[in-house]
Each structure stands twice: as C-alpha cells, then as structure tokens.
Design an enzyme around this catalytic site. Sequence first.
Site, PDB file in Angstrom:
ATOM      1  N   LYS A 176      32.647  47.881  14.460  1.00  0.00           N
ATOM      2  CA  LYS A 176      32.775  49.358  14.952  1.00  0.00           C
ATOM      3  C   LYS A 176      32.554  49.599  16.468  1.00  0.00           C
ATOM      4  O   LYS A 176      33.102  50.562  16.721  1.00  0.00           O
ATOM      5  CB  LYS A 176      31.814  50.028  13.913  1.00  0.00           C
ATOM      6  CG  LYS A 176      30.396  49.867  14.066  1.00  0.00           C
ATOM      7  CD  LYS A 176      29.482  50.832  13.356  1.00  0.00           C
ATOM      8  CE  LYS A 176      28.268  50.656  13.314  1.00  0.00           C
ATOM      9  NZ  LYS A 176      27.596  51.016  14.756  1.00  0.00           N
ATOM     10  N   THR A 177      31.523  48.971  16.925  1.00  0.00           N
ATOM     11  CA  THR A 177      31.072  49.238  18.409  1.00  0.00           C
ATOM     12  C   THR A 177      32.397  49.081  19.231  1.00  0.00           C
ATOM     13  O   THR A 177      32.669  49.412  20.176  1.00  0.00           O
ATOM     14  CB  THR A 177      29.824  48.405  18.600  1.00  0.00           C
ATOM     15  OG1 THR A 177      28.895  48.775  17.665  1.00  0.00           O
ATOM     16  CG2 THR A 177      29.540  48.655  19.956  1.00  0.00           C
ATOM     17  N   ASP A 194      28.752  57.596  16.559  1.00  0.00           N
ATOM     18  CA  ASP A 194      28.602  56.385  15.787  1.00  0.00           C
ATOM     19  C   ASP A 194      27.560  56.516  14.785  1.00  0.00           C
ATOM     20  O   ASP A 194      26.810  57.470  14.707  1.00  0.00           O
ATOM     21  CB  ASP A 194      27.824  55.410  16.973  1.00  0.00           C
ATOM     22  CG  ASP A 194      27.882  53.920  16.440  1.00  0.00           C
ATOM     23  OD1 ASP A 194      28.438  53.755  15.226  1.00  0.00           O
ATOM     24  OD2 ASP A 194      27.109  53.088  17.009  1.00  0.00           O
ATOM     25  N   GLU A 195      27.369  55.680  13.960  1.00  0.00           N
ATOM     26  CA  GLU A 195      26.583  56.001  12.631  1.00  0.00           C
ATOM     27  C   GLU A 195      26.564  57.359  12.057  1.00  0.00           C
ATOM     28  O   GLU A 195      25.350  57.988  11.629  1.00  0.00           O
ATOM     29  CB  GLU A 195      25.206  55.356  12.900  1.00  0.00           C
ATOM     30  CG  GLU A 195      24.942  54.129  13.574  1.00  0.00           C
ATOM     31  CD  GLU A 195      25.122  52.937  12.522  1.00  0.00           C
ATOM     32  OE1 GLU A 195      25.283  53.300  11.346  1.00  0.00           O
ATOM     33  OE2 GLU A 195      24.896  51.905  12.970  1.00  0.00           O
ATOM     34  N   GLN A 206      26.093  52.328   4.118  1.00  0.00           N
ATOM     35  CA  GLN A 206      24.768  51.847   4.554  1.00  0.00           C
ATOM     36  C   GLN A 206      24.008  53.141   5.072  1.00  0.00           C
ATOM     37  O   GLN A 206      23.348  53.260   6.057  1.00  0.00           O
ATOM     38  CB  GLN A 206      25.179  51.243   6.059  1.00  0.00           C
ATOM     39  CG  GLN A 206      25.857  49.767   5.750  1.00  0.00           C
ATOM     40  CD  GLN A 206      26.170  49.178   7.274  1.00  0.00           C
ATOM     41  OE1 GLN A 206      25.408  48.428   7.792  1.00  0.00           O
ATOM     42  NE2 GLN A 206      27.376  48.864   7.608  1.00  0.00           N
ATOM     43  N   ARG A 218      22.969  41.338   6.341  1.00  0.00           N
ATOM     44  CA  ARG A 218      22.443  41.058   7.780  1.00  0.00           C
ATOM     45  C   ARG A 218      22.797  39.364   7.948  1.00  0.00           C
ATOM     46  O   ARG A 218      22.607  38.936   8.987  1.00  0.00           O
ATOM     47  CB  ARG A 218      20.944  41.325   7.680  1.00  0.00           C
ATOM     48  CG  ARG A 218      20.484  42.559   7.697  1.00  0.00           C
ATOM     49  CD  ARG A 218      21.263  43.390   8.393  1.00  0.00           C
ATOM     50  NE  ARG A 218      22.458  44.221   7.859  1.00  0.00           N
ATOM     51  CZ  ARG A 218      23.160  44.873   8.414  1.00  0.00           C
ATOM     52  NH1 ARG A 218      23.164  44.778   9.791  1.00  0.00           N
ATOM     53  NH2 ARG A 218      24.227  45.478   7.752  1.00  0.00           N
TER      54      ARG A 218
END
Length: 661
Positions: free
Chosen positions: A30-31, A213-214, A244, A596
């Site tokens: 995504k970044t 973002d997020e 998430q 993770r």
Amino acid sequence: MLSDLNPPQREAVKYLDGPLLVLAGAGSGKTRVITRKIAYLVKECGFNPRHIAAITFTNKAAREMRERVGELLDGGQAKGMTISTFHSLGLSILRQEARHLGYKPRFSVLDAADAQAILSDIVKSPDKSSLRRAAAVISNWKNALLDPEAAMQQAGDEVEVQLARAYLSYQTTLKAYQAMDFDDLIRLPLALFQTEAEVLGRWQGRLRYLLVDEYQDTNGAQYALMKLLAGPVGRFTAVGDDDQAIYGWRGADVENLRRLSEDYRRLKLIPLTQNYRSSQRILEAANRVIRHNSRLSDKNLWSELGIGEPIQIVECKDDRHEAETVATRIDGHRFQTRNRFSDYAVLYRGNHQARVLEEAFRSARIPYVLSGGQSFFDRAEIKDITAYLRLIANPDDDPAFIRAVTTPRRGIGPASLERLGHYSADRHVSLFAALFEAGVQATLPAKQLQPLLEFGEFINRLALRAEREPAGTLLQDLLAATRYETWLYDVEDDRVARTRWENVGEFVDWLTKKGADEGKTLIELSQTVALMNLLEGREDAEVNAVRLSTLHAAKGLEFPHVFLVGVEEETLPHRECLDGDRLEEERRLMYVGITRARRGLTLTWCKRRKRGQDWLPCEPSRFLAEMDAGEVSRSGQPADPEAARAAGKQRLADLKAMLGG
C-alpha cells in the site's frame, strides 16, 4: 515508474476520475501505491507539489513516506508537499487560522500528562481510574464533535452531568492558557471549516488532492475533516484494510470505510490481494481466520513466495513453561539457521504477559527489546526543557510556567507561587502576565517578587531572540543560563545525572538539526514538539535483539519468524471481548499477528495460567480451531513415538550437516 507494480496497483495509481478506495490487504504494497501515486501526480499529471497532501497516523509512517517520495522525485520536485499525520495537518491549519478561533498563533499544545494534570485539578478525585475515565469520556465527546453544552444536553445520568461540567471547566482553562490538547487539533480546524466558508475554500484550493493512509483507523472527526477538505467531488485516494481495524477501543471507526460508498456514490473500489511478505501457508491461515468476520470485501491474500514452513501450535503447561519454550526454540532455531536475534518477534495481547518472557530471555541470555516503553518525551528532563520552549512561545501557558520557574529551583517556593496564583486568578490573567502588573507588589514582598521578575525578564529576552536567531544557539544559551547540568548533578547521583544530561544533549541536537534543516525558529519548533516522538526516529532494526511487543504495537511491522503467545480463550480473544463487534476486533488482532510473519509462525497456549494467587484452567483460543488443522504441526501433547524419533533424527542430521560432518 509504474513498471514494477502489479495490475491492481497500477490501476490504483493511475485512477483520477473520482474518489478512490484501495482495500489493501496485509503486506500488499500500500505504501508503494501511495508514494508512486504522489510521483505520478507530479510528473505525469502536472500537479504542483504544494497542492498534494498525504496523511497518515504516525510520525514514523509520515517520515518513511517522505523518504520514499524523495527517492522518486528529483531535487525540489517535492518542495511544499504536505506529508504528515492528521494532527500535524491540524496544527498547520490552526497556526495560520488561530485568530478566527480567538487564539494567538503562539498557542501551546499540551501533552497528555499536562492535560490530565489540569483535569485532575478540576475533578479533584484521588482515584486515578476515575481520572482516566473522565479523560477518556471527554476525548470521546471531542471526537464525536460534541462541545461542553451539547455534552451536557446528552448527559444520561448524574455522573455524566458531572463529567460534562468538568469538560466545560477543562475547555475554559485551556482557552485561558491559550492551549489545546491533541483532540483539539482535529476538532477545532473542523469547527472552523464548518463556520468559515472563506477559510474552508482557501484550504480546499491549497490541498487539491488528498491521499489518506490507514483509513480504517480514522475516527468520526478525522473522517469529517477529510470530507470537508476533499470537497463534494471527492479528490482523494483512501487506502485501508477493514481486516486490520484494531483500534476501536481508542475511537477509530471501521464503519468509516462503509460510509465512503454512501457519501460518494461514484466511489471506485480496488482491492489489493497479492502479498509480498508471507508464505502461502501463513496467508491461508490468516484468510481462514478472518473469513469468520463480516467484511467489506472478501479479500483472499495470496503470495508467490512459496508454500512455506508448517505453522507450529505448541501446548504448554503454564506461562512460565511457555516463556521457557519460546526462549529455547528461538535459541535452537537461531543456532541451526545462523539467523540474527532481530529475525524473531514474540507478540502478545497484553503488556502484563511480557514480564515472564523477559525473565526467561534473561536466563537464556537472549537479548531483547520491548516495544511500547517510556516515550522519550515522557522523561522528566525532556519535559523540563520542553516547558521552557512552551513558555517562550506562549507566556500564558501556566503549566509550563510552573514547571520552568521551579526547575532548576531559583529561590522560588510554593508560598510565592500560591500568592501569585491567587493574584492572577483574581485578575483573570496568566501567572506570567501577573508578574509585570503593578498590583502584584501588594501581594508579594520584594524579596519574593525579585527572583520571579528576574525569571520573567529572562524568558522575555529569549522570546525576543527566538524570532530571529537559530534554535540551536538559543537552546545552548538557555542551558548555560539555567545551569541545568549542574543542577542535575546536585539532585541526582552521578550515573543518573549523566544519563539524563545525555538525553538533554540528544534532544537539543535533534531540535538544532530540525530547525536548521526545515528553517524553523524555536517558536515554531516549540509548537510541533509535543506531536513528535523521538524514539520513532531511532533505528530499532539496527539492534540485534528479539522484539517483544503487544499485537497493537506490532501493526505495520514484519519479521521472518513470529511467536504468538497466549492464544487462549479469555486472553486472545480477551475475556471482555467475547461477542459482537468486540469479538470481531479481537479476530482482526489475531489476523494482524499472523500476517506479521514472513516465513515461520509459532502459536502457543497454556493449559493453566496464574491470575492473582489462583491457577485457572485455560482452553485454546477459538481462533486456533478456525485455522485448518491440516496446515499446522502440533506439539506439547502426547506424540506419535515413531514421528518423534524421525523428527529427532532429522534434527541431528541437520546439525551434523551444519557442522560439516
């Protein structure tokens, strides 16, 4: 610029026909999409960088995004671009528009401790849990955009009426101090935009494209602020993942993802499902667990990184056995594979689970770092220096005045401050302003007033210089004039004093560099310092140690090998979150923990766990049952003797091969 993106990523970068929601699964890049889209807007679409704003939630994420954009754009192509947190953006707006809200540009930003100290004086309760509850309720009211009057009208019982009164007193005190808390940095720009069409139009003209973002972590106030800035056309790309969303307990609202499609009928949705982090086995386990939740979109994560190692589920006798098992497995695996300690992370639901792990790691001589330790800015010596900076920027900041005037002590005692406090309250002026009024001489004898006046004149001299001299020069002069280092060695033993003085030196060096690099005066730095967390700037990855972390603190991180401990009913999921929306958030927390891991994932649970003085039986978490039993290897239970012998022989063969014989 787009050649290494997969088709959905490329589509997300190039889409500019309306509002866009990118549902980006864990590890799906995504970044990369956000930073490439910024570069695409500048290079291919002719956007002026100053008209682009990329907004995220942490200083660390903003810094990483800024660095990546800097690698994609040459020279000054990124100059003037806004890449910041929501709160930093709010601060920028308020700095420029403060007069519209009755504030001066040099307002103070109070940290949580100072804000709670003000609230403590109002609530007057010795019970810390009551104080925390009051702070949480007021914060929730602010994020729900309720002012004190509206909170009073909605109060359902006498307790809420009392809290609403405390809220009114708290806000009145903040305004008198010309101060704001963190929640105000979102609430007040929003209130300003809702009442001042001209101001809103100016900021909509300046920020013509938003990238958020997020997005699943936004609360109601942040969503409303974004909507106003993006305008009715919806000039934005929002990137988020409903799977998430784990911060509901602090006000984040996953429903904001659904509201986008209701508020913007032309909303385009692009899911990103290719994962670049984890093996397929890990992703399949995550997919199976999260499938039990209601979701905005059924995203099945997949990977080209191979099937991967079997997932391990280990049954342990109790938490001490669990900690020793994890330590032994990490030590053995590292020896076999020649990995670094930093290739391993141990994740858990609550901070209280760390103590027994730390004991086991110390016994096994395994180095570790704890996430979520004391913030650099929470250290007493940093708060001391910060108090001076706040007072130089805003003389009406009474909490900063009290801390600065008494640290180091300069012959000013509680009696002097109490008299000054009564005078300032009667006159409705700040403590600092009261120093220079003629009437104060009738309240304070000359012997008590003189050191206070000397302090006030010292602050005024620094404030005059702060507008035009480099921040580093002023900071060095401040430390020399206050003899802060000498005072530290007077009040602490040498070892503690040396550590605290080194922290001050690090803080001053950081401010000096930031002031020089960004062309900021000490006044400007003082307003942003409360939003910064210096620990985020340190390179934790350089420390060769196992990471011990809560699941919440691990979000956004990744490790080759993850141990997820305490996977039991009433621990994960937590005993207070066993149904409804709260259970779904616990399941998302499990999903975050699983994703993770890159290559190795081990999950442990205990047959019993100590609570207080009692041993309580435990059951494995329902989340373990939701994972496919065929994809995991179980141990800790009576095992097939043949299988155990075969596994032992294989480990011995591996060890011999590694040792060359």
